[in-house]
Design an enzyme around this catalytic site. Sequence first.
Site, PDB file in Angstrom:
ATOM      1  N   ARG A 104       6.315  -8.679   4.120  1.00  0.00           N
ATOM      2  CA  ARG A 104       6.505  -9.483   5.324  1.00  0.00           C
ATOM      3  C   ARG A 104       5.265 -10.335   5.536  1.00  0.00           C
ATOM      4  O   ARG A 104       4.155  -9.803   5.687  1.00  0.00           O
ATOM      5  CB  ARG A 104       6.698  -8.521   6.498  1.00  0.00           C
ATOM      6  CG  ARG A 104       7.403  -9.096   7.681  1.00  0.00           C
ATOM      7  CD  ARG A 104       7.769  -7.920   8.577  1.00  0.00           C
ATOM      8  NE  ARG A 104       7.305  -8.119   9.931  1.00  0.00           N
ATOM      9  CZ  ARG A 104       8.088  -8.557  10.898  1.00  0.00           C
ATOM     10  NH1 ARG A 104       9.336  -8.831  10.660  1.00  0.00           N
ATOM     11  NH2 ARG A 104       7.617  -8.697  12.115  1.00  0.00           N
ATOM     12  N   THR A 108       4.318 -15.843   9.308  1.00  0.00           N
ATOM     13  CA  THR A 108       5.680 -16.340   9.580  1.00  0.00           C
ATOM     14  C   THR A 108       6.648 -15.197   9.901  1.00  0.00           C
ATOM     15  O   THR A 108       7.759 -15.446  10.392  1.00  0.00           O
ATOM     16  CB  THR A 108       6.237 -17.089   8.354  1.00  0.00           C
ATOM     17  OG1 THR A 108       6.359 -16.143   7.275  1.00  0.00           O
ATOM     18  CG2 THR A 108       5.332 -18.215   7.906  1.00  0.00           C
ATOM     19  N   ASP A 201       7.949   6.929   7.705  1.00  0.00           N
ATOM     20  CA  ASP A 201       7.860   5.941   6.611  1.00  0.00           C
ATOM     21  C   ASP A 201       8.394   6.574   5.331  1.00  0.00           C
ATOM     22  O   ASP A 201       7.770   7.474   4.751  1.00  0.00           O
ATOM     23  CB  ASP A 201       6.407   5.493   6.423  1.00  0.00           C
ATOM     24  CG  ASP A 201       6.320   4.321   5.451  1.00  0.00           C
ATOM     25  OD1 ASP A 201       5.782   3.281   5.829  1.00  0.00           O
ATOM     26  OD2 ASP A 201       6.815   4.452   4.298  1.00  0.00           O
TER      27      ASP A 201
HETATM   28  N1  URA Z   1      10.939   1.780   6.851  1.00  0.00           N
HETATM   29  C1  URA Z   1      10.684   3.094   6.891  1.00  0.00           C
HETATM   30  O1  URA Z   1      10.242   3.678   5.908  1.00  0.00           O
HETATM   31  N2  URA Z   1      10.945   3.760   8.024  1.00  0.00           N
HETATM   32  C2  URA Z   1      11.435   3.174   9.134  1.00  0.00           C
HETATM   33  O2  URA Z   1      11.645   3.836  10.152  1.00  0.00           O
HETATM   34  C3  URA Z   1      11.687   1.787   9.072  1.00  0.00           C
HETATM   35  C4  URA Z   1      11.429   1.112   7.925  1.00  0.00           C
END
Ligand code: URA
Length: 210
Positions: A104, A108, A201
């Site tokens: 990302r 932008t 994550d």
């Molecule tokens: N990516 C992840 O690994 N966990 C999330 O909650 C959102 C995006």
Amino acid sequence: MGKVHVLDHPLLQHKLSILRDKNTGVKEFREAVGEIAALMCYEATRDLPTHEVEIETPITTAKFKVLAGKKLAIVPILRAGLGMVDSMIALMPSAKIGHIGMFRDPETHKAVKYYCKMPPDISERQVFVVDPMLATGGTVIAAIDVLKNEYGCKNITLMNIIAAPEGLKAVTEAHPDIDIYVTAVDDCLNENAYIVPGLGDCGDRIFGTK
Ligand code: URA
């Protein structure tokens, strides 16, 4: 027109709860991601074409179904998508694998492709794009844009273990033709674009990077 398939099978829901538990360690987490991907793949391939061939059993000869040999590809979105690949290859050993990495842009906020390597005949293949978490949908939309616009892919199926409602809405609006398979649609995104309740994550938990 594509469809959103929410897979509520008890085996999937049980394994998903293992992923959600913050006390689940890397080994068990990785294994559960693989098992979930295999079970999702089983559903996502339900409509693969078959044809009949003559087979001699020990008793007699008769016609039976085999896969019609449709060409398949798995495209994990780096990095967490990699966790879903091995168990899918086990079910579809002749599938080719393409990799796509997106980040990302901090200014932008757009998803930018930083790595992409696809099988040369990807446009002729049924493509399974895999990414465990569908959060805002920005990365997935951009990856599917690349597959359609740069590689000419026409048959794309998306597999996400957990989706946020925001991400599902964004992807279905941007790419209404694709089928999407998820095991849960969670409540929302938090201020950091993590899925709530989610599992944290996913890349960090698969690779042990946190
Ligand atoms: N990516 C992840 O690994 N966990 C999330 O909650 C959102 C995006």
